[in-house]
Design an enzyme around this catalytic site. Sequence first.
Site, short mmCIF file in Angstrom:
data_model
loop_
_atom_site.label_atom_id
_atom_site.label_comp_id
_atom_site.label_asym_id
_atom_site.label_seq_id
_atom_site.Cartn_x
_atom_site.Cartn_y
_atom_site.Cartn_z
N ARG A 73 2.22 -27.70 -1.70
CA ARG A 73 2.93 -26.43 -1.47
C ARG A 73 4.18 -26.48 -2.32
O ARG A 73 4.99 -27.39 -2.19
CB ARG A 73 3.28 -26.30 0.02
CG ARG A 73 4.21 -25.13 0.35
CD ARG A 73 3.51 -23.80 0.16
NE ARG A 73 4.23 -22.74 0.84
CZ ARG A 73 5.25 -22.04 0.31
NH1 ARG A 73 5.68 -22.33 -0.91
NH2 ARG A 73 5.84 -21.09 0.99
N GLU A 81 1.01 -13.90 0.34
CA GLU A 81 -0.24 -14.54 0.74
C GLU A 81 -1.42 -13.92 -0.02
O GLU A 81 -1.36 -12.77 -0.46
CB GLU A 81 -0.46 -14.39 2.25
CG GLU A 81 0.57 -15.11 3.09
CD GLU A 81 0.53 -16.62 2.88
OE1 GLU A 81 -0.59 -17.17 2.74
OE2 GLU A 81 1.61 -17.24 2.84
N ARG A 124 0.79 -30.75 3.72
CA ARG A 124 0.86 -30.50 2.29
C ARG A 124 2.16 -31.05 1.72
O ARG A 124 3.22 -30.90 2.33
CB ARG A 124 0.75 -29.01 1.99
CG ARG A 124 -0.56 -28.37 2.41
CD ARG A 124 -0.59 -26.89 2.09
NE ARG A 124 0.46 -26.17 2.79
CZ ARG A 124 0.65 -24.85 2.71
NH1 ARG A 124 -0.15 -24.12 1.94
NH2 ARG A 124 1.63 -24.27 3.38
#
Length: 207
Positions: A73, A81, A124
Amino acid sequence: MSRSWPRGPRRRYVPRPPRSLWRRLLDYGLTAVLLGLFILVAARLDRFETRKEQGTAIVNDGDSITLGAERIRMRGIDAPEYTQTCRKGGADYPCGKLARQSLARLIANRQVSCSGWQRDRYGRLLGDCKAGDTDLNRAQVQAGWAVAFGDFETEEATARAAKVGIWAGYFDEPQDWRDSHHDQPVERTHGALASLGDALRELVRFW
């Protein structure tokens, strides 16, 4: 010529009484506690070690990629998104998909390298990523396809003034859009305070 000083009476050496059993046990206990804390801190320091990943990137959306088995990320930015829509010229358009395309263009089939030590709630790696000399985190904000999310406020202001990317129309902040969709996770910013909080939590976490 010699000099002399009057000598005072010598002090008699009196040996200290031996420490009591309880005092010795207390000293040993404190030593063991300090040693244990030192071992614990040393064991947690590996959490702060910078991870570096490099390879061919799979672009997941406008602010996340996959390098090999590592999901990353991108730190300090927040892109629409993938399924998010924005509005421009009185019509909706798929800004989430365009944000992904923007990141893919910035990478341009080059090898990507990312580094970081923090992880988000989904494991992440929060990474600072580059493709060649291109700072992908910064460039995505400059292109107007991501907003500042704890960093890159100057780049966001420039993109907003130029009305590029999502700034050319109207959009919900990605965080607000996630909040309004119950199947999307709430994510906190990646700024300096968040980094400090992560460091403190790693030092005191025992499990």
